[in-house]
Write a protein that holds these residues in place. Structure first.
Motif, PDB file in Angstrom:
ATOM      1  N   ASN A   1       0.838  -1.205   0.000  1.00  0.00           N
ATOM      2  CA  ASN A   1       0.000   0.000   0.000  1.00  0.00           C
ATOM      3  C   ASN A   1       0.873   1.254   0.000  1.00  0.00           C
ATOM      4  O   ASN A   1       0.585   2.234   0.686  1.00  0.00           O
TER       5      ASN A   1
ATOM      6  N   GLY B   1      -5.348  -2.578  -0.403  1.00  0.00           N
ATOM      7  CA  GLY B   1      -5.096  -1.513  -1.367  1.00  0.00           C
ATOM      8  C   GLY B   1      -4.076  -1.922  -2.404  1.00  0.00           C
ATOM      9  O   GLY B   1      -3.709  -3.091  -2.536  1.00  0.00           O
TER      10      GLY B   1
ATOM     11  N   GLN C   1      -4.923  -5.195  -6.601  1.00  0.00           N
ATOM     12  CA  GLN C   1      -5.093  -4.678  -5.252  1.00  0.00           C
ATOM     13  C   GLN C   1      -5.382  -5.812  -4.271  1.00  0.00           C
ATOM     14  O   GLN C   1      -5.852  -6.892  -4.647  1.00  0.00           O
TER      15      GLN C   1
END
Length: 402
Positions: free
Chosen positions: A335, A359, A382
């Motif tokens: 992330n 993420g 993701q």
């Protein structure tokens, strides 16, 4: 499979450094299986590659007495793999069949025709496995330890063990026979109750590199080139291969060819006969090579408990990098946040770095002594906290360095 796909598989595998395909089959009568074999043998004959048959006896659809007439269709092909002129034959399972039945049903009918098969089975289903193997199966020319490619199933995190491999290697050497050792990345399957499982893949692949170089087996089989259903493919798989099954729900779009950057130098190191540690697996040139891999679903997802052995999984960003020399630093991000920084050394460097976050921004960087990024790999997918559909996908996103 089509003829063009067979040619692509053969040429791609040859480019990676493989010498042969083990054609694992439980079906020796259906047209789809026979056609695929025909296409692969044609492609291998034309492109200087080798093939051998590995019979999946776990389905219990094949008996030893059915094997000779089937093998006779292939063992005269130029591409059939032989040791000392003898056609190589292997299995997955088959230890529920006595040595005498393998001799009378499989070996003797071929020997009577002047063909002496070189038999290296994996009889992990035999009740006495792995001890005193050649005493119970003296007809075998060697032994293959298929299931030792991964840690044992269970609920605790554990690294892959080579205890069974060491045992069988010692037995084979004492009996003047051969030992074939398995190599694999991980295992993931999601096909319904009883068919949903995970076998550790965080850094299983580089750990096996080290174990193989230390043990020096006679042969190494990578599991697998194209088994999309179990997730451990490092090469191609094609649409018709998984048609009519839910495999595409967790395999489509998950390219694993990034692992080839590691496999090719490992093969070279193994074949050298002198490499005994990961420090001797070097990149092919002056630039680092390697891979990043991670799961796109956190272990805490509510669906994870439907997967057998899910407790062994870890929320990590995983990497393996081959460096040409000391003086590099490997940085790991999740992330877009730095979760680990490691001093690199010449040869194999790897790690499973805790801190995988929801993420995007999953990537690694290789930084030289001047502070410049000389190579990186960035995930295209993701990470989610929960599955958005009925598939609890623990397949790996794999990306090679560039």
């Amino acid at each position: 499979m089509t003829p063009d796909e067979a040619v692509k598989d053969v040429n791609d595998a040859k480019a990676v450094g493989f010498d042969a395909f083990a054609l694992n089959t439980h079906d020796i009568t259906s047209s789809w299986a026979l056609n695929a074999l025909q296409y692969l043998f044609d492609a291998a004959d034309q492109n200087g590659f080798k093939l051998f048959i590995s019979f999946d006896m776990s389905w219990r659809t094949i008996t030893p007495s059915q094997i000779p007439s089937f093998l006779l269709n292939y063992i005269s092909r130029p591409s059939y793999y032989k040791i000392s002129g003898r056609p190589f034959v292997s299995t997955y399972d088959g230890g529920f069949i006595a040595n005498s039945d393998w001799v009378s049903g499989f070996q003797q009918p071929l020997i009577s025709q002047g063909i002496n098969p070189y038999f290296v089975p994996s009889f992990g289903d035999w009740s006495g496995w792995p001890n005193n193997f050649f005493s119970s199966y003296p007809s075998a020319d060697g032994v293959f330890s298929w299931e030792s490619a991964w840690p044992d199933p269970g609920t605790t995190i554990s690294n892959v063990s080579d205890v069974v491999d060491q045992n069988l290697a010692q037995q084979a050497r004492a009996a003047q026979k051969v030992f074939m050792m398995p190599l694999s990345s991980f295992q993931f399957k999601y096909l319904g109750p009883g068919q949903d499982w995970y076998r550790i893949g965080e850094v299983n692949l580089p750990q096996r590199f080290e174990q193989i170089l230390a043990l020096k087996p006679d042969l190494v089989e990578l599991i697998t080139w194209n088994d999309a259903g179990e997730g451990h493919y490092v090469g191609n798989f094609f649409a018709e291969q998984i048609a009519g099954s839910p495999i595409g729900d967790y395999a489509n779009g998950f390219d694993h060819t990034g692992w080839q950057q590691l496999v090719t130098p490992f093969i070279k190191a193994y074949k050298s006969g002198t490499a005994t540690s990961g420090s001797q697996i070097l990149p092919p040139g002056s630039a680092p090579v390697g891979s990043l891999w991670y799961r796109t679903l956190l272990k805490s997802a509510s669906c994870s408990s439907t997967i057998q052995n899910y407790q062994q999984g870890q929320d990590t960003v995983n990497y393996a990098v081959l460096l040409p020399s000391n003086g590099y630093t490997i940085r790991v991000y999740s992330n877009n946040q730095l979760i680990g920084s490691f001093a690199g050394s010449a040869g194999l460097n790897y790690g499973a770095v805790p801190g995988l976050r929801v993420g995007g921004g999953q990537y690694i960087q290789v930084v030289n002594s001047a502070g410049s990024v000389v190579a990186s790999a960035t995930g295209t997918k993701q990470v989610a906290a929960q599955s958005s559909n009925s598939v609890c996908n623990w397949n790996y996103e794999v990306v090679g360095l560039s």
